[in-house]
Design an enzyme around this catalytic site. Structure first.
Site, PDB file in Angstrom:
ATOM      1  N   ARG A   1      14.961  -6.817  16.196  1.00 38.08           N
ATOM      2  CA  ARG A   1      15.580  -6.755  15.013  1.00 38.08           C
ATOM      3  C   ARG A   1      13.807  -7.166  14.149  1.00 38.08           C
ATOM      4  NH1 ARG A   1      16.271 -12.038  12.176  1.00 38.08           N
ATOM      5  NH2 ARG A   1      16.771 -12.882  14.423  1.00 38.08           N
TER       6      ARG A   1
ATOM      7  N   HIS B   1       8.693 -10.705  10.554  1.00 34.35           N
ATOM      8  CA  HIS B   1       8.479 -11.210  12.143  1.00 34.35           C
ATOM      9  C   HIS B   1       9.638 -10.201  12.747  1.00 34.35           C
ATOM     10  CE1 HIS B   1       6.937 -14.928  10.224  1.00 34.35           C
ATOM     11  NE2 HIS B   1       6.308 -14.784  11.039  1.00 34.35           N
TER      12      HIS B   1
ATOM     13  N   CYS C   1      -2.653  -1.636   5.770  1.00 32.27           N
ATOM     14  CA  CYS C   1      -3.334  -2.466   4.853  1.00 32.27           C
ATOM     15  C   CYS C   1      -3.532  -4.136   5.391  1.00 32.27           C
ATOM     16  CB  CYS C   1      -2.657  -2.558   3.530  1.00 32.27           C
ATOM     17  SG  CYS C   1      -1.269  -3.371   3.419  1.00 32.27           S
TER      18      CYS C   1
ATOM     19  N   ASP D   1      16.561  -9.953  19.434  1.00 30.46           N
ATOM     20  CA  ASP D   1      18.132 -10.124  19.360  1.00 30.46           C
ATOM     21  C   ASP D   1      18.442  -8.841  18.444  1.00 30.46           C
ATOM     22  OD1 ASP D   1      16.992 -10.973  16.811  1.00 30.46           O
ATOM     23  OD2 ASP D   1      18.217 -12.904  16.776  1.00 30.46           O
TER      24      ASP D   1
ATOM     25  N   CYS E   1       1.423  -4.442   8.406  1.00 31.12           N
ATOM     26  CA  CYS E   1       1.297  -2.975   7.730  1.00 31.12           C
ATOM     27  C   CYS E   1      -0.004  -2.843   8.866  1.00 31.12           C
ATOM     28  CB  CYS E   1       1.295  -2.761   6.558  1.00 31.12           C
ATOM     29  SG  CYS E   1       0.556  -1.187   5.928  1.00 31.12           S
TER      30      CYS E   1
ATOM     31  N   CYS F   1       0.790  -1.207  -0.041  1.00 29.33           N
ATOM     32  CA  CYS F   1       0.083   0.034   0.122  1.00 29.33           C
ATOM     33  C   CYS F   1       0.859   1.254  -0.019  1.00 29.33           C
ATOM     34  CB  CYS F   1      -1.026  -0.030   1.246  1.00 29.33           C
ATOM     35  SG  CYS F   1      -0.208   0.202   2.755  1.00 29.33           S
TER      36      CYS F   1
ATOM     37  N   CYS G   1      12.792  -8.446  11.098  1.00 25.27           N
ATOM     38  CA  CYS G   1      12.955  -9.159  10.015  1.00 25.27           C
ATOM     39  C   CYS G   1      11.964  -9.200   9.033  1.00 25.27           C
ATOM     40  CB  CYS G   1      13.478 -10.527  10.424  1.00 25.27           C
ATOM     41  SG  CYS G   1      14.152 -11.613   9.205  1.00 25.27           S
TER      42      CYS G   1
ATOM     43  N   HIS H   1       1.214  -8.592   5.550  1.00 24.28           N
ATOM     44  CA  HIS H   1       2.242  -9.690   6.116  1.00 24.28           C
ATOM     45  C   HIS H   1       3.781  -8.840   5.783  1.00 24.28           C
ATOM     46  CE1 HIS H   1       4.817 -12.758   7.988  1.00 24.28           C
ATOM     47  NE2 HIS H   1       5.442 -12.568   6.914  1.00 24.28           N
TER      48      HIS H   1
ATOM     49  N   CYS I   1      21.047 -12.033   8.737  1.00 24.28           N
ATOM     50  CA  CYS I   1      19.855 -13.349   8.694  1.00 24.28           C
ATOM     51  C   CYS I   1      19.524 -13.462   7.204  1.00 24.28           C
ATOM     52  CB  CYS I   1      18.719 -12.785   9.598  1.00 24.28           C
ATOM     53  SG  CYS I   1      17.798 -11.427   8.948  1.00 24.28           S
TER      54      CYS I   1
END
Length: 86
Positions: free
Chosen positions: A65, A53, A47, A57, A44, A1, A67, A50, A16
Site C-alpha cells: 500500500r 509511505h 526529484c 498491508d 520521487c 516534477c 499511501c 516526499h 486510510c
C-alpha cells in the site's frame, strides 16, 4: 516534477484517508527508511520529493500500500498514445 509515478489501475480504496496504490511505475519511486526508523518513506526517484509511505498491508498480488500525500499528486488523463513512463 510531473514524473509519472503510478497508474490509475493500481489505485484502490484503502480507507486510510489518503490516495493509495498497490504498485508503482518501474524506477519512478525510491524507498528509504523513515527518520522514525519504522516506516518506509517513498520519494520521487527523479526529484527526491516526499510522496508518502509504503506499507505491507495492501491488496494482492503485491500486498503493498503506497499511501500518498495528495499534495504530491497531479492526476492527468492519458490516452493509448501517451507515454506511461518517463
Amino acid at each position: 516534477c510531473s514524473t509519472p509515478l503510478y497508474r490509475s489501475e493500481h489505485k484502490f480504496h484503502s480507507n486510510c484517508g489518503w490516495p493509495a496504490f498497490d504498485d508503482e511505475i518501474e524506477n519512478a519511486v525510491r524507498r528509504e527508511v523513515d527518520a522514525d526508523g519504522y516506516r518506509v518513506e517513498i520519494l520521487c526517484a527523479q526529484c527526491d520529493g516526499h510522496l508518502g509511505h509504503l506499507f505491507d498491508d495492501g491488496p494482492k498480488p503485491t500486498g503493498l500500500r503506497y499511501c500518498i500525500n495528495s499534495a504530491s499528486l497531479k492526476f492527468r488523463k492519458t490516452t493509448k498514445e501517451a507515454p506511461k513512463t518517463p
